[in-house]
Design a protein around this motif. Structure first.
Motif, PDB file in Angstrom:
ATOM      1  N   MET A 125       0.819  -1.211   0.000  1.00 24.71           N
ATOM      2  CA  MET A 125       0.000   0.000   0.000  1.00 24.71           C
ATOM      3  C   MET A 125       0.850   1.257   0.000  1.00 24.71           C
ATOM      4  O   MET A 125       0.321   2.368   0.057  1.00 24.71           O
ATOM      5  CB  MET A 125      -0.893   0.018   1.243  1.00 24.71           C
ATOM      6  N   CYS A 126       2.156   1.053  -0.034  1.00 22.69           N
ATOM      7  CA  CYS A 126       3.059   2.162   0.247  1.00 22.69           C
ATOM      8  C   CYS A 126       2.886   3.329  -0.733  1.00 22.69           C
ATOM      9  O   CYS A 126       2.726   4.478  -0.323  1.00 22.69           O
ATOM     10  CB  CYS A 126       4.463   1.584   0.191  1.00 22.69           C
ATOM     11  N   LEU A 127       2.850   3.023  -2.016  1.00 27.92           N
ATOM     12  CA  LEU A 127       2.763   4.112  -2.996  1.00 27.92           C
ATOM     13  C   LEU A 127       1.409   4.791  -2.960  1.00 27.92           C
ATOM     14  O   LEU A 127       1.315   6.016  -3.048  1.00 27.92           O
ATOM     15  CB  LEU A 127       3.036   3.584  -4.393  1.00 27.92           C
ATOM     16  N   GLU A 128       0.368   4.007  -2.802  1.00 26.94           N
ATOM     17  CA  GLU A 128      -0.970   4.601  -2.734  1.00 26.94           C
ATOM     18  C   GLU A 128      -1.093   5.494  -1.508  1.00 26.94           C
ATOM     19  O   GLU A 128      -1.688   6.576  -1.566  1.00 26.94           O
ATOM     20  CB  GLU A 128      -2.016   3.493  -2.681  1.00 26.94           C
ATOM     21  N   LEU A 129      -0.526   5.018  -0.407  1.00 29.07           N
ATOM     22  CA  LEU A 129      -0.569   5.837   0.800  1.00 29.07           C
ATOM     23  C   LEU A 129       0.272   7.101   0.638  1.00 29.07           C
ATOM     24  O   LEU A 129      -0.056   8.156   1.189  1.00 29.07           O
ATOM     25  CB  LEU A 129      -0.068   5.040   2.003  1.00 29.07           C
ATOM     26  N   LEU A 130       1.330   6.975  -0.130  1.00 32.10           N
ATOM     27  CA  LEU A 130       2.159   8.150  -0.382  1.00 32.10           C
ATOM     28  C   LEU A 130       1.358   9.217  -1.116  1.00 32.10           C
ATOM     29  O   LEU A 130       1.402  10.402  -0.771  1.00 32.10           O
ATOM     30  CB  LEU A 130       3.380   7.731  -1.200  1.00 32.10           C
ATOM     31  N   LEU A 131       0.610   8.763  -2.104  1.00 29.48           N
ATOM     32  CA  LEU A 131      -0.226   9.711  -2.840  1.00 29.48           C
ATOM     33  C   LEU A 131      -1.317  10.277  -1.942  1.00 29.48           C
ATOM     34  O   LEU A 131      -1.641  11.469  -1.993  1.00 29.48           O
ATOM     35  CB  LEU A 131      -0.853   9.016  -4.049  1.00 29.48           C
ATOM     36  N   ALA A 132      -1.881   9.406  -1.096  1.00 31.48           N
ATOM     37  CA  ALA A 132      -2.926   9.881  -0.191  1.00 31.48           C
ATOM     38  C   ALA A 132      -2.369  10.896   0.784  1.00 31.48           C
ATOM     39  O   ALA A 132      -2.998  11.927   1.059  1.00 31.48           O
ATOM     40  CB  ALA A 132      -3.526   8.695   0.550  1.00 31.48           C
ATOM     41  N   ALA A 133      -1.171  10.622   1.295  1.00 33.32           N
ATOM     42  CA  ALA A 133      -0.555  11.550   2.244  1.00 33.32           C
ATOM     43  C   ALA A 133      -0.260  12.875   1.568  1.00 33.32           C
ATOM     44  O   ALA A 133      -0.410  13.950   2.170  1.00 33.32           O
ATOM     45  CB  ALA A 133       0.727  10.944   2.791  1.00 33.32           C
ATOM     46  N   ASP A 134       0.120  12.807   0.309  1.00 33.56           N
ATOM     47  CA  ASP A 134       0.377  14.030  -0.440  1.00 33.56           C
ATOM     48  C   ASP A 134      -0.908  14.822  -0.616  1.00 33.56           C
ATOM     49  O   ASP A 134      -0.939  16.039  -0.453  1.00 33.56           O
ATOM     50  CB  ASP A 134       0.977  13.647  -1.792  1.00 33.56           C
ATOM     51  N   TYR A 135      -1.985  14.101  -0.908  1.00 29.56           N
ATOM     52  CA  TYR A 135      -3.280  14.765  -1.122  1.00 29.56           C
ATOM     53  C   TYR A 135      -3.814  15.351   0.177  1.00 29.56           C
ATOM     54  O   TYR A 135      -4.313  16.475   0.210  1.00 29.56           O
ATOM     55  CB  TYR A 135      -4.257  13.752  -1.715  1.00 29.56           C
ATOM     56  N   LEU A 136      -3.686  14.588   1.260  1.00 28.40           N
ATOM     57  CA  LEU A 136      -4.272  15.019   2.532  1.00 28.40           C
ATOM     58  C   LEU A 136      -3.341  15.926   3.313  1.00 28.40           C
ATOM     59  O   LEU A 136      -3.718  16.425   4.361  1.00 28.40           O
ATOM     60  CB  LEU A 136      -4.631  13.803   3.377  1.00 28.40           C
TER      61      LEU A 136
END
Lengths: 609, 102
Positions: free
Chosen positions: B89-100
């Motif tokens: 999930m690391c990359l998806e979470l990275l994008l989510a963290a960037d968005y949030l």
């Protein structure tokens, strides 16, 4: 021409004039010459073959008319001769077989999309192993594949919207992630204009390194080769080099080599990652490059005695370098000038005064030069801290917050005489908890697919994430693994390289590994005394700007004619969270144990006058 | 329409329709959600207390909320243990963290 394995008796009648030993003959030579067909005569009388090598007619000792080779069977017992020969020939082939790219018409992967105007070609250059996977007017995808590396180079010529298209194409070529060493020139970096030339240079370097292994030397001279990067695989053989050339009988000699690596006058913009892992490096010269940062992993080079990083674009040095300087005290030569180093402005006072207020007074007006004075020890010069910038608090991307103190690594010239005092964060917002972004990057760092992950990001303006992943990759590559690590304890000056294990970058306060710094500050340390007293040799800066012929001569002269500025270097320190800020003066923070009993006096200089 | 007293809980909705009811304090750890729920902003989200996060699916949002509570819990703690992030999930979470912005 006797083969050693053949059963030869010394011929009894060898004459001395003959240069070649005559072969043993059963019959007198005249008789042997007269008889034409030996096989025909002795076929009846010879013994039946006993061994596998004897199973042809003329193999018995009586038929030993001419030199013969022992028959060699290079095959298993169940193969016949043709099969065995074929197998040997294949295994003797010098070049490893390469994966062949072929269009798979069934899968649909290679079907050109509607907007692709150009054509895909699949040509390759056998000599250099460069394969152009895709060539379109919009850009090209080149794959360079050696035994140990695989590089994908994407160059986009027309507009960023083609980038994702090309990226997806490049990604398909990397079908086995284990073999992939990482994109060395990823698409977000400047591309080498001529990949073929760059590859040839790399091969030359690899050849030099290989020669070194054979000759038993330990000096690599790569000055002025126009290198922009050095692959890790190229330097990796240096790990297994051994110092065997001055072995003497009845003496004990260390096998540890004294590696000397000269890389000056090249085009490096960063220190090649593998260098940080060369534990037995004694001399490292990176003079006259364009290096802008040295990673803290340099603390792993515990045997370094001579370092030359002059004539680069360094504005600050890692704090960990101080530990090397301190412990190499007498035999060390650290050549750090000239570089466009940040300078404390207004210049540091010559004489430390009494403390007026603690460091970083929150009232803002009176900020921020604190000087700590240590006495010189009798053994030589002890480095001491001269000044400190205010602590910059950074956001989750490592960029300084607006209206706060700027990160020293971001600003081109750092002056403390700002008209408006920067804000400081209130202590209750300073949490130790890492951000989710940081946690993700830490996880990505341990993933084997880190090198590819920038390619896997979806489209859109996400280049800042790609840059973060790239930085993570560099930190991971440079991360040192020290076998004799003793956990997180220990100060730098006493136990060199006592860092935990290969994280690459450590919080200056708590010692945790991190990727994105959240606090950052620069400390100016005087690391050399007046000329003559210093154990560390410095080319002293010219005292007047008129004599200056250095690159950093311009623009820094106003606070520069102070003699006291010689030998002062900015050392950057970074913390992993907003809670990781240094304590007030006098406290010992992790990573630096203050020198022996000294009088510490902090000085706050009134600024803005 | 706007409630005079903002609720203690807010609802985060993933793009596949899952609703997560979380504490307002925890949700406001994320910078983007904090701006969404800012009462002065008069966004719809601030008035209704429901945030549609159209870029996150339920699995990612669940992990993000786990982090938000983790952050809230360890806000003043010392020696915080790192939260486990699954590698896939690391990359998806990275994008989510960037968005949030968290």
């Amino acid at each position: 021409m006797a083969t050693p394995s053949s059963p030869i008796q010394e011929p009894p009648f060898t004459s001395f004039e003959e240069t070649e030993p005559r072969l043993p003959m059963i019959f007198p030579s005249a008789q042997a010459a007269a008889i034409e067909d030996l096989d025909a005569i002795f076929a009846i009388s010879s013994d039946p073959p006993l061994f596998s090598s004897d199973d042809f007619p003329a193999s018995s000792a009586e038929h030993y008319a001419q030199p013969r080779r022992k028959r060699q069977h290079r095959r298993t017992w169940f193969e016949d001769e043709e099969q065995g020969l074929k197998r040997t020939r294949v295994s003797q082939g010098s070049k490893p077989r390469r994966r062949k790219f072929s269009r798979n018409f069934d899968s649909g992967i290679w079907l050109g999309s509607d907007e692709s105007i150009g054509t895909e070609i699949s040509g390759k250059d056998e000599a250099d192993d460069i394969e152009r996977v895709c060539a379109m007017p919009e850009g090209t995808v080149d794959v360079l594949e050696n035994e140990d590396t695989k590089v994908v180079v994407i160059s986009v010529k027309k507009g960023p919207e083609w980038e994702s298209h090309l990226r997806a194409k490049a990604l398909r070529t990397i079908d086995d992630p284990e073999d992939f060493n990482g994109p060395i020139w990823p698409y977000w970096q400047t591309q080498p204009t001529d990949l073929r030339h760059a590859n040839r240079v790399q091969q030359t370097v690899a050849q030099k390194v290989g020669n070194l292994m054979f000759n038993g030397q330990d000096t690599i001279d790569l000055n002025g080769h126009g290198l922009a990067e050095l692959r890790s695989a190229t330097l990796r053989p240096l790990h297994s080099i051994m110092n065997t050339h001055n072995l003497r009988p009845n003496s004990y000699v260390s096998f540890a080599p004294r590696l000397k690596l000269y890389l000056s006058s090249n085009n490096f913009t960063f220190v090649p990652d593998e260098i940080y892992r060369l534990q037995f490096l004694h001399v490292l010269s990176l003079r006259s490059n364009s290096i802008s940062e040295i990673l803290p992993s340099i603390s792993a080079l515990t045997n370094l005695e001579e370092l030359n990083v002059g004539c680069n674009s360094l504005r600050y040095l890692p704090f960990e370098l101080l530990a090397l300087i301190k412990s190499a005290r007498d035999q060390g030569r650290f050549n750090l000038f000239p570089n466009p180093f940040m300078r404390p402005h207004p210049p540091v006072p010559k004489k430390p005064c009494r403390a007026v207020s603690p460091l970083l007074g929150a009232n803002g007006r009176r900020l921020a030069l604190a000087a700590v004075h240590h006495r010189c020890t009798s053994r030589g010069f002890t480095p001491y801290r001269v000044a400190t910038t205010p602590i910059a608090f950074l956001d989750i991307y490592g960029i300084s917050l607006p209206h706060h103190a700027p990160a020293p690594s971001e600003c081109t010239s750092y002056t403390l005489s700002t008209a408006t005092p920067p804000l400081t964060l209130s202590p209750d917002t300073r949490t130790e908890t890492p951000s989710l972004l940081e946690l993700c990057l830490l996880t990505a760092k341990h993933s084997p697919n880190l090198a590819q992950s920038p390619f896997l990001l979806p489209d859109g303006p996400k280049s800042h994430l790609a840059r973060l992943l790239q930085r993570t990759w560099h930190i991971k590559q440079a991360g040192c693994k020290l076998a004799s690590s003793d956990g997180s304890g220990g100060g730098l000056p006493t136990a060199r390289g006592s860092y935990a294990s290969g994280e690459g970058q450590y919080c200056a306060i708590c010692g945790k590994g991190f990727v994105i710094p959240r606090t950052e500050w620069v400390e100016w340390w005087r690391i050399s005394g007046p000329a003559g007293k210093s154990a560390i040799l410095f080319p002293h800066l010219p005292r007047r700007a008129s004599v200056s012929d250095d690159e950093d001569g311009e623009g820094k002269d106003e606070g520069h004619d102070d003699v006291e500025d010689d030998g002062v270097v900015p050392l950057i320190r970074r913390g992993c969270s907003w809670a990781c800020v240094p304590e007030m003066e006098g406290k010992v923070v992790r990573g630096w144990v203050a020198p022996t009993t000294t009088t510490m006096t902090s000085v706050v200089k009134e600024v803005g006058e | 329409m706007a409630p005079s007293e903002p609720s203690h809980y807010v609802t985060l909705i993933s793009n596949d329709g899952f609703e997560f009811i979380v504490q307002r304090d925890a949700a406001c750890v994320a910078g983007t959600i904090r701006k969404m729920l800012d009462p002065q902003s008069r966004f719809v989200e601030a008035m209704t207390g429901r945030c549609h996060l159209s870029t996150l699916n339920a699995a990612i949002l669940e992990k993000v909320i786990e982090y938000l509570y983790y952050n809230l819990k360890h806000r003043d703690a010392k020696d915080v243990p790192d939260m486990e992030i699954p590698a896939d999930m690391c990359l998806e979470l990275l994008l989510a963290a960037d968005y949030l912005d968290v």
